[in-house]
Write a protein that holds these residues in place. Sequence first.
Motif, PDB file in Angstrom:
ATOM      1  N   TRP A  57       0.813  -1.215   0.000  1.00  0.00           N
ATOM      2  CA  TRP A  57       0.000   0.000   0.000  1.00  0.00           C
ATOM      3  C   TRP A  57       0.853   1.275   0.000  1.00  0.00           C
ATOM      4  CZ3 TRP A  57      -4.749  -0.048   3.787  1.00  0.00           C
ATOM      5  CH2 TRP A  57      -5.651  -1.062   3.396  1.00  0.00           C
ATOM      6  N   GLY A  58       2.123   1.132   0.394  1.00  0.00           N
ATOM      7  CA  GLY A  58       2.952   2.314   0.612  1.00  0.00           C
ATOM      8  C   GLY A  58       2.827   2.865   2.016  1.00  0.00           C
ATOM      9  N   TRP A  59       2.271   2.082   2.919  1.00  0.00           N
ATOM     10  CA  TRP A  59       2.058   2.522   4.296  1.00  0.00           C
ATOM     11  C   TRP A  59       3.118   1.986   5.261  1.00  0.00           C
ATOM     12  CZ3 TRP A  59      -3.690   2.639   6.271  1.00  0.00           C
ATOM     13  CH2 TRP A  59      -4.443   3.474   5.437  1.00  0.00           C
ATOM     14  N   GLY A  60       4.056   1.174   4.772  1.00  0.00           N
ATOM     15  CA  GLY A  60       5.015   0.550   5.671  1.00  0.00           C
ATOM     16  C   GLY A  60       5.813   1.549   6.488  1.00  0.00           C
ATOM     17  N   ARG A  61       6.068   2.723   5.934  1.00  0.00           N
ATOM     18  CA  ARG A  61       6.855   3.721   6.668  1.00  0.00           C
ATOM     19  C   ARG A  61       6.021   4.497   7.676  1.00  0.00           C
ATOM     20  NH1 ARG A  61       7.484   8.689   2.459  1.00  0.00           N
ATOM     21  NH2 ARG A  61       5.665   8.229   1.151  1.00  0.00           N
ATOM     22  N   PHE A  62       4.715   4.345   7.627  1.00  0.00           N
ATOM     23  CA  PHE A  62       3.836   5.071   8.538  1.00  0.00           C
ATOM     24  C   PHE A  62       3.313   4.214   9.689  1.00  0.00           C
ATOM     25  CE2 PHE A  62       2.876   6.858   4.222  1.00  0.00           C
ATOM     26  CZ  PHE A  62       3.679   7.971   4.353  1.00  0.00           C
ATOM     27  N   VAL A  63       3.256   2.909   9.486  1.00  0.00           N
ATOM     28  CA  VAL A  63       2.642   2.020  10.486  1.00  0.00           C
ATOM     29  C   VAL A  63       3.644   0.951  10.893  1.00  0.00           C
ATOM     30  CG1 VAL A  63       0.727   0.461  11.005  1.00  0.00           C
ATOM     31  CG2 VAL A  63       0.362   2.407   9.464  1.00  0.00           C
ATOM     32  N   ARG A  64       3.975   0.916  12.163  1.00  0.00           N
ATOM     33  CA  ARG A  64       4.885  -0.089  12.706  1.00  0.00           C
ATOM     34  C   ARG A  64       4.071  -1.270  13.235  1.00  0.00           C
ATOM     35  NH1 ARG A  64       7.062  -0.590  17.984  1.00  0.00           N
ATOM     36  NH2 ARG A  64       6.036   1.379  18.517  1.00  0.00           N
ATOM     37  N   VAL A  65       4.579  -2.488  13.018  1.00  0.00           N
ATOM     38  CA  VAL A  65       3.887  -3.700  13.460  1.00  0.00           C
ATOM     39  C   VAL A  65       4.792  -4.453  14.421  1.00  0.00           C
ATOM     40  CG1 VAL A  65       2.739  -5.829  12.767  1.00  0.00           C
ATOM     41  CG2 VAL A  65       2.722  -3.851  11.226  1.00  0.00           C
ATOM     42  N   GLU A  66       4.222  -4.895  15.532  1.00  0.00           N
ATOM     43  CA  GLU A  66       4.992  -5.648  16.515  1.00  0.00           C
ATOM     44  C   GLU A  66       4.210  -6.893  16.932  1.00  0.00           C
ATOM     45  OE1 GLU A  66       6.617  -4.927  21.047  1.00  0.00           O
ATOM     46  OE2 GLU A  66       6.840  -3.289  19.591  1.00  0.00           O
ATOM     47  N   ALA A  67       4.900  -8.025  17.012  1.00  0.00           N
ATOM     48  CA  ALA A  67       4.299  -9.275  17.487  1.00  0.00           C
ATOM     49  C   ALA A  67       4.464  -9.375  18.992  1.00  0.00           C
ATOM     50  CB  ALA A  67       4.965 -10.468  16.804  1.00  0.00           C
ATOM     51  N   THR A  68       3.399  -9.820  19.675  1.00  0.00           N
ATOM     52  CA  THR A  68       3.475  -9.900  21.126  1.00  0.00           C
ATOM     53  C   THR A  68       2.579 -11.023  21.635  1.00  0.00           C
ATOM     54  OG1 THR A  68       3.424  -8.559  23.149  1.00  0.00           O
ATOM     55  CG2 THR A  68       1.585  -8.289  21.613  1.00  0.00           C
ATOM     56  N   ASP A  69       2.607 -11.242  22.949  1.00  0.00           N
ATOM     57  CA  ASP A  69       1.791 -12.277  23.582  1.00  0.00           C
ATOM     58  C   ASP A  69       0.565 -11.671  24.234  1.00  0.00           C
ATOM     59  OD1 ASP A  69       2.397 -11.503  26.418  1.00  0.00           O
ATOM     60  OD2 ASP A  69       4.429 -12.054  25.824  1.00  0.00           O
ATOM     61  N   THR A  70      -0.309 -12.516  24.731  1.00  0.00           N
ATOM     62  CA  THR A  70      -1.583 -12.040  25.273  1.00  0.00           C
ATOM     63  C   THR A  70      -1.400 -11.151  26.501  1.00  0.00           C
ATOM     64  OG1 THR A  70      -1.773 -14.129  26.479  1.00  0.00           O
ATOM     65  CG2 THR A  70      -2.943 -13.962  24.386  1.00  0.00           C
ATOM     66  N   ILE A  71      -0.480 -11.498  27.373  1.00  0.00           N
ATOM     67  CA  ILE A  71      -0.288 -10.708  28.594  1.00  0.00           C
ATOM     68  C   ILE A  71       0.201  -9.312  28.237  1.00  0.00           C
ATOM     69  CG2 ILE A  71       1.043 -10.502  30.723  1.00  0.00           C
ATOM     70  CD1 ILE A  71       1.054 -13.570  30.858  1.00  0.00           C
ATOM     71  N   SER A  72       1.220  -9.232  27.387  1.00  0.00           N
ATOM     72  CA  SER A  72       1.740  -7.923  26.987  1.00  0.00           C
ATOM     73  C   SER A  72       0.702  -7.139  26.199  1.00  0.00           C
ATOM     74  CB  SER A  72       3.009  -8.096  26.145  1.00  0.00           C
ATOM     75  OG  SER A  72       4.031  -8.713  26.894  1.00  0.00           O
ATOM     76  N   ALA A  73      -0.093  -7.841  25.382  1.00  0.00           N
ATOM     77  CA  ALA A  73      -1.092  -7.157  24.562  1.00  0.00           C
ATOM     78  C   ALA A  73      -2.115  -6.427  25.423  1.00  0.00           C
ATOM     79  CB  ALA A  73      -1.787  -8.151  23.641  1.00  0.00           C
ATOM     80  N   ARG A  74      -2.516  -7.035  26.525  1.00  0.00           N
ATOM     81  CA  ARG A  74      -3.488  -6.365  27.408  1.00  0.00           C
ATOM     82  C   ARG A  74      -2.911  -5.065  27.950  1.00  0.00           C
ATOM     83  NH1 ARG A  74      -4.210 -11.823  29.396  1.00  0.00           N
ATOM     84  NH2 ARG A  74      -6.179 -12.696  28.634  1.00  0.00           N
ATOM     85  N   GLY A  75      -1.638  -5.091  28.306  1.00  0.00           N
ATOM     86  CA  GLY A  75      -1.015  -3.900  28.874  1.00  0.00           C
ATOM     87  C   GLY A  75      -0.693  -2.831  27.850  1.00  0.00           C
ATOM     88  N   ARG A  76      -0.501  -3.237  26.583  1.00  0.00           N
ATOM     89  CA  ARG A  76      -0.049  -2.291  25.562  1.00  0.00           C
ATOM     90  C   ARG A  76      -1.122  -1.949  24.526  1.00  0.00           C
ATOM     91  NH1 ARG A  76       5.230  -3.905  22.701  1.00  0.00           N
ATOM     92  NH2 ARG A  76       5.096  -1.684  22.190  1.00  0.00           N
ATOM     93  N   ALA A  77      -2.302  -2.482  24.683  1.00  0.00           N
ATOM     94  CA  ALA A  77      -3.334  -2.301  23.665  1.00  0.00           C
ATOM     95  C   ALA A  77      -3.599  -0.834  23.365  1.00  0.00           C
ATOM     96  CB  ALA A  77      -4.624  -2.992  24.106  1.00  0.00           C
ATOM     97  N   GLN A  78      -3.579   0.026  24.391  1.00  0.00           N
ATOM     98  CA  GLN A  78      -3.908   1.429  24.179  1.00  0.00           C
ATOM     99  C   GLN A  78      -2.855   2.164  23.349  1.00  0.00           C
ATOM    100  OE1 GLN A  78      -6.816   2.878  25.082  1.00  0.00           O
ATOM    101  NE2 GLN A  78      -7.447   0.834  25.703  1.00  0.00           N
ATOM    102  N   GLU A  79      -1.678   1.568  23.181  1.00  0.00           N
ATOM    103  CA  GLU A  79      -0.657   2.160  22.329  1.00  0.00           C
ATOM    104  C   GLU A  79      -0.972   1.964  20.850  1.00  0.00           C
ATOM    105  OE1 GLU A  79       3.201   0.596  23.226  1.00  0.00           O
ATOM    106  OE2 GLU A  79       2.782   0.463  25.374  1.00  0.00           O
ATOM    107  N   ALA A  80      -1.820   0.990  20.541  1.00  0.00           N
ATOM    108  CA  ALA A  80      -2.009   0.548  19.163  1.00  0.00           C
ATOM    109  C   ALA A  80      -3.304   1.070  18.562  1.00  0.00           C
ATOM    110  CB  ALA A  80      -1.998  -0.985  19.113  1.00  0.00           C
ATOM    111  N   ASP A  81      -3.320   1.119  17.220  1.00  0.00           N
ATOM    112  CA  ASP A  81      -4.556   1.404  16.504  1.00  0.00           C
ATOM    113  C   ASP A  81      -5.516   0.230  16.612  1.00  0.00           C
ATOM    114  OD1 ASP A  81      -3.335   3.728  15.598  1.00  0.00           O
ATOM    115  OD2 ASP A  81      -2.773   2.851  13.670  1.00  0.00           O
ATOM    116  N   VAL A  82      -4.961  -0.976  16.531  1.00  0.00           N
ATOM    117  CA  VAL A  82      -5.772  -2.180  16.407  1.00  0.00           C
ATOM    118  C   VAL A  82      -4.905  -3.380  16.758  1.00  0.00           C
ATOM    119  CG1 VAL A  82      -5.214  -2.388  13.945  1.00  0.00           C
ATOM    120  CG2 VAL A  82      -7.267  -3.501  14.817  1.00  0.00           C
ATOM    121  N   LEU A  83      -5.528  -4.446  17.232  1.00  0.00           N
ATOM    122  CA  LEU A  83      -4.860  -5.722  17.449  1.00  0.00           C
ATOM    123  C   LEU A  83      -5.341  -6.700  16.389  1.00  0.00           C
ATOM    124  CD1 LEU A  83      -4.349  -4.307  20.166  1.00  0.00           C
ATOM    125  CD2 LEU A  83      -4.810  -6.491  21.314  1.00  0.00           C
TER     126      LEU A  83
END
Length: 301
Positions: A229-255
Amino acid sequence: MPSLSEIVDPSAIRLDVAADDWRAAIRAAGGLLVSTGVSGDSYTEEMIGVVERYGPYIVIAPGFAFAHSRRDDSVRRTGMSVVRLASPVTFGHDTNDPVTLVVALAAADDDSHRKAMASLAGLIAQPDRRAAMDEAATPQEMHRAFTERAAEPDRQRESTTPQTGPAQQSPSGDGTAATAAAAANDTSRRQEPEEDTVASKGFILTVCGNGLGTSLFLKNTLEGVLDHWGWGRFVRVEATDTISARGRAQEADVLFTSGAIAEALGDVGVPVEVIQDFTSSGEIDDALRRVYAVDTSEVPE
């Protein structure tokens, strides 16, 4: 980082293995990790425990299961095993059952297998390569199907690829800044935001039970679509586990995750997109268009 060909030992490949159920299928794959000195029996039981805790989210593509867990003391080095089943086995996945191919991963750390995972995700997404895995007559043929260089996967909907980045959060966090794309004045492919869309923080989390396996598959496919799409430089993607995801969800646009993991996560305060086939660029393309309100009026049926 070791390549896929270095991680997949030809002696850790077995074809037409009999398994009565999904536990037996995982034990067959785990037994090959044991016999090649990668891990011990306790790790095999940990892989089974992951499915018992989180459900069949390891079935990440039709007919394909990726068994893994967090490392335990029995993991000596990073390695993979491959088992093709004599008869399909049901894991309990809504859309990707039954399973005929099981790959097991034991990772000695959080990083050494990432390059190999990206390669494997690309291979599984290719219909011709997957056919070669299903039709391999010998372990050597299966090894070649897994380790030969992957071609660049085809991207879908090239005629309607978005040309602007997502709407970005302003420094004040009010979400009113203009798009961050170079062609920011081209907004013809964006709709007015819908109620469940978000002003972008430029960050997406992919989530699995341990953050080491299936979430990396999903991350790889997602990044491919964003780059296309040409969006790779605008949106960073990180893989994580369920425990970390609960704590960091508010940092993200979407899970982005599986149905089983989404159910385990519950309400995390941001959108959660359920992906059935972690290797499907088309399914992820659709999900991104929903999240960022990208105009789909020109998309062919």
